[in-house]
Structures are given as C-alpha cells and as structure tokens.
Design a protein around this motif. Sequence first.
Motif, PDB file in Angstrom:
ATOM      1  N   GLN A  24       5.598  -1.237  -6.068  1.00 55.57           N
ATOM      2  CA  GLN A  24       5.656   0.218  -6.189  1.00 55.57           C
ATOM      3  C   GLN A  24       4.749   0.945  -5.207  1.00 55.57           C
ATOM      4  O   GLN A  24       4.751   2.177  -5.155  1.00 55.57           O
ATOM      5  N   ILE A  25       3.985   0.208  -4.412  1.00 55.80           N
ATOM      6  CA  ILE A  25       2.935   0.840  -3.606  1.00 55.80           C
ATOM      7  C   ILE A  25       3.478   1.791  -2.542  1.00 55.80           C
ATOM      8  O   ILE A  25       2.937   2.877  -2.347  1.00 55.80           O
ATOM      9  N   ILE A  26       4.543   1.440  -1.858  1.00 50.84           N
ATOM     10  CA  ILE A  26       5.049   2.302  -0.781  1.00 50.84           C
ATOM     11  C   ILE A  26       5.575   3.612  -1.350  1.00 50.84           C
ATOM     12  O   ILE A  26       5.270   4.685  -0.814  1.00 50.84           O
ATOM     13  N   ASP A  27       6.330   3.559  -2.432  1.00 49.00           N
ATOM     14  CA  ASP A  27       6.813   4.797  -3.055  1.00 49.00           C
ATOM     15  C   ASP A  27       5.642   5.654  -3.533  1.00 49.00           C
ATOM     16  O   ASP A  27       5.646   6.875  -3.368  1.00 49.00           O
ATOM     17  N   PHE A  28       4.630   5.002  -4.121  1.00 52.14           N
ATOM     18  CA  PHE A  28       3.438   5.722  -4.569  1.00 52.14           C
ATOM     19  C   PHE A  28       2.770   6.435  -3.393  1.00 52.14           C
ATOM     20  O   PHE A  28       2.416   7.614  -3.477  1.00 52.14           O
ATOM     21  N   LEU A  29       2.589   5.723  -2.284  1.00 55.14           N
ATOM     22  CA  LEU A  29       1.922   6.303  -1.116  1.00 55.14           C
ATOM     23  C   LEU A  29       2.734   7.435  -0.503  1.00 55.14           C
ATOM     24  O   LEU A  29       2.171   8.455  -0.096  1.00 55.14           O
ATOM     25  N   LYS A  30       4.037   7.268  -0.449  1.00 56.95           N
ATOM     26  CA  LYS A  30       4.878   8.346   0.104  1.00 56.95           C
ATOM     27  C   LYS A  30       4.730   9.617  -0.723  1.00 56.95           C
ATOM     28  O   LYS A  30       4.615  10.715  -0.163  1.00 56.95           O
ATOM     29  N   ARG A  31       4.712   9.486  -2.040  1.00 58.00           N
ATOM     30  CA  ARG A  31       4.518  10.659  -2.908  1.00 58.00           C
ATOM     31  C   ARG A  31       3.119  11.256  -2.702  1.00 58.00           C
ATOM     32  O   ARG A  31       2.955  12.470  -2.590  1.00 58.00           O
ATOM     33  N   ASN A  54       0.484  -5.365   7.373  1.00 59.08           N
ATOM     34  CA  ASN A  54       1.628  -5.176   8.274  1.00 59.08           C
ATOM     35  C   ASN A  54       2.618  -4.158   7.706  1.00 59.08           C
ATOM     36  O   ASN A  54       3.172  -3.341   8.446  1.00 59.08           O
ATOM     37  N   LEU A  55       2.838  -4.203   6.391  1.00 60.89           N
ATOM     38  CA  LEU A  55       3.729  -3.247   5.745  1.00 60.89           C
ATOM     39  C   LEU A  55       3.175  -1.821   5.863  1.00 60.89           C
ATOM     40  O   LEU A  55       3.924  -0.879   6.151  1.00 60.89           O
ATOM     41  N   LEU A  56       1.878  -1.662   5.656  1.00 68.84           N
ATOM     42  CA  LEU A  56       1.263  -0.338   5.812  1.00 68.84           C
ATOM     43  C   LEU A  56       1.432   0.176   7.241  1.00 68.84           C
ATOM     44  O   LEU A  56       1.806   1.338   7.452  1.00 68.84           O
ATOM     45  N   LYS A  57       1.159  -0.675   8.223  1.00 71.42           N
ATOM     46  CA  LYS A  57       1.257  -0.269   9.626  1.00 71.42           C
ATOM     47  C   LYS A  57       2.689   0.101  10.003  1.00 71.42           C
ATOM     48  O   LYS A  57       2.917   1.054  10.750  1.00 71.42           O
ATOM     49  N   LYS A  58       3.645  -0.640   9.484  1.00 71.33           N
ATOM     50  CA  LYS A  58       5.054  -0.379   9.792  1.00 71.33           C
ATOM     51  C   LYS A  58       5.531   0.907   9.118  1.00 71.33           C
ATOM     52  O   LYS A  58       6.239   1.711   9.732  1.00 71.33           O
ATOM     53  N   THR A  59       5.143   1.110   7.868  1.00 74.77           N
ATOM     54  CA  THR A  59       5.619   2.252   7.097  1.00 74.77           C
ATOM     55  C   THR A  59       4.892   3.543   7.454  1.00 74.77           C
ATOM     56  O   THR A  59       5.488   4.624   7.453  1.00 74.77           O
ATOM     57  N   PHE A  60       3.604   3.438   7.759  1.00 73.75           N
ATOM     58  CA  PHE A  60       2.781   4.615   8.062  1.00 73.75           C
ATOM     59  C   PHE A  60       2.082   4.403   9.412  1.00 73.75           C
ATOM     60  O   PHE A  60       0.857   4.239   9.462  1.00 73.75           O
TER      61      PHE A  60
END
Length: 138
Positions: free
Chosen positions: A35-42, A76-82
């Motif tokens: 759920q972390i990416i959706d949480f961060l986007k919000r 890596n996921l954080l860097k790619k997404t943000f």
Amino acid sequence: MRVMAFDYGTKRIGIAVTDPLQMIANGLDTIHPNQIIDFLKRYLQTEQVETFVVGDPKQMDGTPSQSAPHVKGFVNLLKKTFPDIPVQMFDERFTSKMASAAILQSGINKKARQNKALVDNISATILLQGWLERKAYL
C-alpha cells in the motif's frame, strides 16, 4: 518542505516525517508494503517532501543484513515512482531496540508494547531524528 523516513520491513513500513522547518521528526503511520505507493501519492498531493530517507539495514560489523535486498528493491521503487525526490540511506542499526526501550519507558501496558506497528513507527521516527541531527553537523 518536509523530509520523510521509512523503516522498511516486508510486513510493515514505519513512516516518519519532519515538520516543514525540518527540526522535529514525528511518527506518521505504519503501512503494508503493498500500500505504500498509493499512500505516498495521496500524501504528496497535500504535502511537499524534499527528501526520502530509508533505513540502511546493517549488521554489527557494517555488512548488509539479510533484509538489504528487500530495502534495495524498495529504494528502486521510490526512485522510479518519485524521480524528483532524492533518496538517502541512513544506518538503522539499533533503531528497533531504541524504539522498544522508548515504548517500555513510556509506561504503556504490555499489550500495547507488543504492537509491532508501533515499534516500526517509532523506529522510523528515531531514524529520521538521527538523520536530522547528522545533517545539522554537516
């Protein structure tokens, strides 16, 4: 702008954030990794974050711990997404032990002390406060 820190685990991610002046670290939440990416986007829709700080899992001798590959994947996921938010690693040795000690000293009951999400949240807060203190001396 704020700084956000993560105490990454495969079951839970403890999250802490600074105040806008980057003086104090506060626990924010504990989230399941899925759920972390959706949480961060919000979160980023209403708050500005300048830097992500991720706990760098090391053993006592400084070598990477068993969880290091999982943390690397998360970074890596954080860097790619943000891609506009830099990610810094910070040594997280002892944060869980310090969090457990802080909870014990707080006087809360035994059942509450066994809440692993609380430990992860406080660990992220300790991690971020340590990062802020190191930054102040650089």
